[in-house]
Design a protein around this motif. Structure first.
Motif, PDB file in Angstrom:
ATOM      1  N   ASP A 154     -47.338   6.795   4.805  1.00  0.00           N
ATOM      2  CA  ASP A 154     -46.050   6.768   5.440  1.00  0.00           C
ATOM      3  C   ASP A 154     -46.061   5.892   6.847  1.00  0.00           C
ATOM      4  O   ASP A 154     -45.225   5.153   7.127  1.00  0.00           O
ATOM      5  N   LEU A 155     -47.356   6.337   7.387  1.00  0.00           N
ATOM      6  CA  LEU A 155     -47.391   5.487   8.671  1.00  0.00           C
ATOM      7  C   LEU A 155     -47.881   4.154   8.574  1.00  0.00           C
ATOM      8  O   LEU A 155     -48.046   3.209   9.500  1.00  0.00           O
ATOM      9  N   GLY A 156     -48.264   3.476   7.449  1.00  0.00           N
ATOM     10  CA  GLY A 156     -48.525   2.154   7.269  1.00  0.00           C
ATOM     11  C   GLY A 156     -49.841   1.860   7.302  1.00  0.00           C
ATOM     12  O   GLY A 156     -50.518   0.877   7.318  1.00  0.00           O
ATOM     13  N   THR A 157     -51.054   2.941   7.491  1.00  0.00           N
ATOM     14  CA  THR A 157     -52.373   2.817   7.709  1.00  0.00           C
ATOM     15  C   THR A 157     -53.015   2.937   6.171  1.00  0.00           C
ATOM     16  O   THR A 157     -54.192   2.957   6.164  1.00  0.00           O
ATOM     17  N   VAL A 158     -52.457   3.313   5.072  1.00  0.00           N
ATOM     18  CA  VAL A 158     -52.893   3.132   3.886  1.00  0.00           C
ATOM     19  C   VAL A 158     -51.934   2.461   2.908  1.00  0.00           C
ATOM     20  O   VAL A 158     -50.687   2.597   3.262  1.00  0.00           O
ATOM     21  N   ARG A 159     -52.356   1.476   2.059  1.00  0.00           N
ATOM     22  CA  ARG A 159     -51.576   0.768   1.407  1.00  0.00           C
ATOM     23  C   ARG A 159     -50.366   1.534   0.525  1.00  0.00           C
ATOM     24  O   ARG A 159     -50.970   2.747  -0.083  1.00  0.00           O
ATOM     25  N   ALA A 160     -49.402   0.938   0.425  1.00  0.00           N
ATOM     26  CA  ALA A 160     -48.218   1.597  -0.248  1.00  0.00           C
ATOM     27  C   ALA A 160     -48.474   1.913  -1.508  1.00  0.00           C
ATOM     28  O   ALA A 160     -47.846   3.132  -2.248  1.00  0.00           O
ATOM     29  N   ASP A 161     -49.222   1.155  -2.300  1.00  0.00           N
ATOM     30  CA  ASP A 161     -49.315   1.489  -3.942  1.00  0.00           C
ATOM     31  C   ASP A 161     -50.514   2.219  -4.162  1.00  0.00           C
ATOM     32  O   ASP A 161     -51.022   2.379  -5.342  1.00  0.00           O
ATOM     33  N   THR A 162     -50.728   3.351  -3.122  1.00  0.00           N
ATOM     34  CA  THR A 162     -52.033   4.128  -3.564  1.00  0.00           C
ATOM     35  C   THR A 162     -51.580   5.472  -4.317  1.00  0.00           C
ATOM     36  O   THR A 162     -50.649   5.922  -3.812  1.00  0.00           O
ATOM     37  N   ASP A 163     -52.380   5.776  -5.211  1.00  0.00           N
ATOM     38  CA  ASP A 163     -52.472   7.196  -6.050  1.00  0.00           C
ATOM     39  C   ASP A 163     -52.811   7.996  -5.221  1.00  0.00           C
ATOM     40  O   ASP A 163     -54.360   8.206  -5.407  1.00  0.00           O
ATOM     41  N   CYS A 164     -52.349   8.633  -4.251  1.00  0.00           N
ATOM     42  CA  CYS A 164     -53.063   9.617  -3.197  1.00  0.00           C
ATOM     43  C   CYS A 164     -53.677  10.932  -3.850  1.00  0.00           C
ATOM     44  O   CYS A 164     -54.934  11.089  -3.668  1.00  0.00           O
ATOM     45  N   PRO A 165     -53.080  11.614  -4.750  1.00  0.00           N
ATOM     46  CA  PRO A 165     -53.725  12.570  -5.543  1.00  0.00           C
ATOM     47  C   PRO A 165     -55.125  12.108  -6.279  1.00  0.00           C
ATOM     48  O   PRO A 165     -55.996  12.875  -6.331  1.00  0.00           O
ATOM     49  N   ALA A 166     -54.912  11.116  -6.992  1.00  0.00           N
ATOM     50  CA  ALA A 166     -56.178  10.651  -7.536  1.00  0.00           C
ATOM     51  C   ALA A 166     -57.295  10.075  -6.697  1.00  0.00           C
ATOM     52  O   ALA A 166     -58.506  10.322  -7.014  1.00  0.00           O
ATOM     53  N   VAL A 167     -56.816   9.571  -5.701  1.00  0.00           N
ATOM     54  CA  VAL A 167     -58.147   9.215  -4.391  1.00  0.00           C
ATOM     55  C   VAL A 167     -58.486  10.359  -4.037  1.00  0.00           C
ATOM     56  O   VAL A 167     -59.857  10.669  -4.059  1.00  0.00           O
ATOM     57  N   ALA A 168     -57.826  11.572  -3.872  1.00  0.00           N
ATOM     58  CA  ALA A 168     -58.269  12.748  -3.260  1.00  0.00           C
ATOM     59  C   ALA A 168     -59.295  13.402  -4.209  1.00  0.00           C
ATOM     60  O   ALA A 168     -60.282  13.841  -3.733  1.00  0.00           O
ATOM     61  N   ARG A 169     -58.790  13.435  -5.564  1.00  0.00           N
ATOM     62  CA  ARG A 169     -59.541  14.019  -6.486  1.00  0.00           C
ATOM     63  C   ARG A 169     -61.102  13.229  -6.537  1.00  0.00           C
ATOM     64  O   ARG A 169     -62.213  13.975  -6.656  1.00  0.00           O
ATOM     65  N   GLU A 170     -60.787  11.698  -6.554  1.00  0.00           N
ATOM     66  CA  GLU A 170     -62.002  10.901  -6.562  1.00  0.00           C
ATOM     67  C   GLU A 170     -63.306  11.335  -5.304  1.00  0.00           C
ATOM     68  O   GLU A 170     -64.384  11.615  -5.505  1.00  0.00           O
ATOM     69  N   CYS A 171     -62.585  11.549  -4.293  1.00  0.00           N
ATOM     70  CA  CYS A 171     -63.479  11.707  -3.035  1.00  0.00           C
ATOM     71  C   CYS A 171     -64.166  12.994  -3.246  1.00  0.00           C
ATOM     72  O   CYS A 171     -65.307  13.247  -2.858  1.00  0.00           O
ATOM     73  N   ILE A 172     -63.459  14.223  -3.591  1.00  0.00           N
ATOM     74  CA  ILE A 172     -64.010  15.291  -3.823  1.00  0.00           C
ATOM     75  C   ILE A 172     -65.039  15.339  -4.773  1.00  0.00           C
ATOM     76  O   ILE A 172     -66.233  16.055  -4.781  1.00  0.00           O
ATOM     77  N   ALA A 173     -64.822  14.610  -5.795  1.00  0.00           N
ATOM     78  CA  ALA A 173     -65.907  14.328  -7.179  1.00  0.00           C
ATOM     79  C   ALA A 173     -66.891  13.799  -6.726  1.00  0.00           C
ATOM     80  O   ALA A 173     -67.930  14.245  -7.025  1.00  0.00           O
ATOM     81  N   VAL A 174     -66.883  12.726  -6.046  1.00  0.00           N
ATOM     82  CA  VAL A 174     -67.889  11.894  -5.406  1.00  0.00           C
ATOM     83  C   VAL A 174     -68.850  12.785  -4.305  1.00  0.00           C
ATOM     84  O   VAL A 174     -70.078  12.726  -4.565  1.00  0.00           O
ATOM     85  N   SER A 175     -68.141  13.475  -3.663  1.00  0.00           N
ATOM     86  CA  SER A 175     -68.771  14.418  -2.829  1.00  0.00           C
ATOM     87  C   SER A 175     -69.559  15.468  -3.345  1.00  0.00           C
ATOM     88  O   SER A 175     -70.672  15.659  -3.398  1.00  0.00           O
TER      89      SER A 175
END
Lengths: 213, 213
Positions: A154-175
């Motif tokens: 919303d603040l424009g510091t992450v691209r607008a076409d980002t699938d936020c839940p998917a990225v979050a899941r991926e980050c935790i999976a990688v961790s």
DNA sequence: AGCGAAAACCGAGTACGCTAGGTTTTCGGA
DNA sequence: TCCGAAAACCTAGCGTACTCGGTTTTCGCT
């Protein structure tokens, strides 16, 4: 939050001795588990440490797994508290850097990652108590991270076409996945660096400037 | 590779009955583990299935964990055989698509992922037998994937500035981490889709055309 | 063919996780 | 203050993973 620590109207609740005892038990168990491993610690030993019988211990924790779970619950709340310190208006780069920082934190607590992997496996059984706790933990962890990413978007510091839940899941999976590789490598793998490389690659597709960390 | 299947000079080796028995045991165990879970299956039941005593079973597999390991070893060799069918001259997109296909394969084998998570936890203990097997498996899995990526890089179907070993580790970490989230979600999570999203995002930074899958 | 060594298997015993039931201790309320 | 209900705790016993002998079966070798 915890119905055992204060008396509810009608019900009795725990006695002071019981609460104190449970705390002692969790402390003793955490010490034993980290020192000699979960499988190799006998409940009798933990009971001895706090001066009661094995049966007495089982009154407070219905099974050995429940005891392990109580130990892990402590860690989880500490982890959640740490994450909540990340401000809501953090930009995309801050969030990814926090992932790396969290990993470095875990590495400083000896035996924690081993216990985590162990509890994970236990949680695989839907009938186990760990299952419910982990299901909730993962849900809130993913949601919290996704929320922060969405706020950054919303603040424009992450691209607008980002699938936020998917990225979050991926980050935790990688961790989690890299933590597994780390324990199996016997600590040889540079865990923090591996997480950093992922976050860096992620930054290049997620951040508006297209740069890394 | 397997010193038990053929007689080495000097030593005796296994008898035909023993080899046949071990096979029966592993089959029975795999069935029971998938059906009623690892923890809930008693060794006595497995022994009954093949018509011997619990003590007799323990002669072939030193512990319950060793038996679990034997079951997993079967799966690993099947998995490795499947991956080796991916040609060496596969391009970057093929490799990433294979990751998704592998996940879909896993989902078709009931109980496999649960067993995998379980064995992972066991492997966290350096003293366990699973540790050695998993350490080797991860090494070869990462190496194999990194090798294929490097080959694709030479052919120009993967960007030249790619850290192949790091990407390989990340792919396997994502796969394992998401599998964990899948079992904990009770199968609710769309595992194949989650892996696909990761592969897609990876494709955009890895492939020369900058497109997804 | 059959000797003998090693594999295959059994049976008794141990330690541990856990259950069931009874006894003692705590502590809010009459 | 002291009653009594619930928590705290113990004892006894079961099932299971595993150990340790001893016994039976297999099968290479002469």
């Amino acid at each position: 939050m915890n119905p055992m620590t204060s008396s509810t109207q009608g019900r009795r609740g725990s006695y002071a001795v019981g609460i104190a005892r449970r705390q002692k038990i969790v402390e003793a168990a955490a010490r034993r588990f980290a020192l000699e491993g979960y499988q190799r610690t006998a409940l009798t030993r933990v009971a001895e440490d706090v001066g009661i019988t094995e049966g007495g211990l089982l009154h407070h924790f219905r099974s050995k797994k429940h005891l392990l779970l109580a130990v892990m619950e402590h860690r989880f709340t500490a982890e959640a508290a740490w994450w909540s310190r990340l401000p809501d208006d953090a930009d995309g780069r801050d969030i990814l850097r926090a992932m790396v920082a969290a990993t470095e934190r875990h590495l400083r607590e000896p035996g924690l990652i081993e216990l985590f992997v162990l509890t994970s496996a236990e949680a695989a059984d839907p009938a186990s108590a760990a299952h419910a706790l982990f299901a909730e933990r993962y849900q809130s962890a993913v949601d919290e991270l996704a929320r922060k990413l969405a706020a950054a978007m919303d603040l424009g510091t992450v691209r607008a076409d980002t699938d936020c839940p998917a990225v979050a899941r991926e980050c935790i999976a990688v961790s989690d996945g890299l933590q597994l590789q780390w324990v199996i490598s016997g600590g040889t793998l540079d865990l923090a660096e591996a997480v950093r490389l992922h976050a860096d690659r992620l930054a290049r597709t997620l951040l508006p400037d297209g740069n890394g960390l």
